[in-house]
Design an enzyme around this catalytic site. Sequence first.
Site, PDB file in Angstrom:
ATOM      1  N   SER A 182       0.832  -1.195   0.000  1.00  0.00           N
ATOM      2  CA  SER A 182       0.000   0.000   0.000  1.00  0.00           C
ATOM      3  C   SER A 182       0.873   1.254   0.000  1.00  0.00           C
ATOM      4  CB  SER A 182      -0.976  -0.037   1.176  1.00  0.00           C
ATOM      5  OG  SER A 182      -1.963   0.950   1.041  1.00  0.00           O
ATOM      6  N   ASP A 281      -9.112  -5.575  -5.166  1.00  0.00           N
ATOM      7  CA  ASP A 281      -8.538  -4.356  -4.608  1.00  0.00           C
ATOM      8  C   ASP A 281      -8.880  -3.167  -5.508  1.00  0.00           C
ATOM      9  OD1 ASP A 281      -7.029  -2.379  -3.438  1.00  0.00           O
ATOM     10  OD2 ASP A 281      -5.148  -3.499  -3.484  1.00  0.00           O
TER      11      ASP A 281
END
Length: 323
Positions: A182, A281
């Site tokens: 991330s 995602d």
Amino acid sequence: MASTTTNPRPTTTTTTTKEVAKEIPKIIRIYKDGTVEPLPGSPIVPPSLHDPKTGVSSKDITISDNPSISARLYLPKLTQSNNQENQKIPVLVYFHGGGFCKESAFSFLCHRLLNLIVSQANVLAVSVEYRLAPKHPLPAAYEDCWVALQWVASHLASRPINSDPWLINHGDFQKLYIGGDSAGGNIAHNIALRAGVESLSSGVKITGAFISGSYFWGSKPIGSESVAGHEQGNGILLWNIVYPDAPGGIDNPMINPVVAGAPSLAGLGCSKLLVVVTGKDGLRERGVLYYEAVKKSGWKGEVELFEVEDEGTSLTEEHGCRS
């Protein structure tokens, strides 16, 4: 190109009685008076000597007092041999996730993840505790992680300030890797790009990098990203909080590495790159776009895309280091 936000730089608060204007679930809460509150991450846990599940040992060290940069080091259970005390293994410098504003190298999720990585990959890991926004807006985290990487590399030829015996005795600096998830994946990309321009201490080179679910974004939606409300979406909102002074706003190359005028990806300072995406995602298509851009850039290294189809972590589900 999107402009930099004109809102005053936000400040942190722990008050819960103020009126909430906006919230990015599990990441940050924004109040109507302009203050912001990062939401709690996973609990902080101590390092461990010989983790019962993996056999990995860990300890906390200080890299710099000003600015404050620390790390948690992980050493796998070394194989039995006559030269076990000086056995050399690859080094991984890891950058945790959390939207640049939460989580920690010392959190339960990150600690568990690094124990698993270190035991399975047989690497010596340095998990960097960098400063967080909004108290320390970007580029503070980028600078901290660069300083930490330079500190690691300096162990090859000298004993730096706050040198660590694990790195001196066991670090194989011919096999230096960086990686993150991330926000940490975003950091790993930017560190690799910087390493293509600036030399690391002692002439050390980055062998490889991996970025997992990297936080990349931009002013224009791509693929299946929703056009409606894109400019008010969480990707842009979070970036304007953690880097309010970013030149170009959400189209700053640090968050949008494929924007026109961004540094060429051919300059990545490593020889191998693994891009990891998950099928559910919200950042998946940004990761795939990045992978394709690296392939087309003329970069001389080896790049691979790996997808876990049934996993899903997005800006609205972000919980820092992934289990």
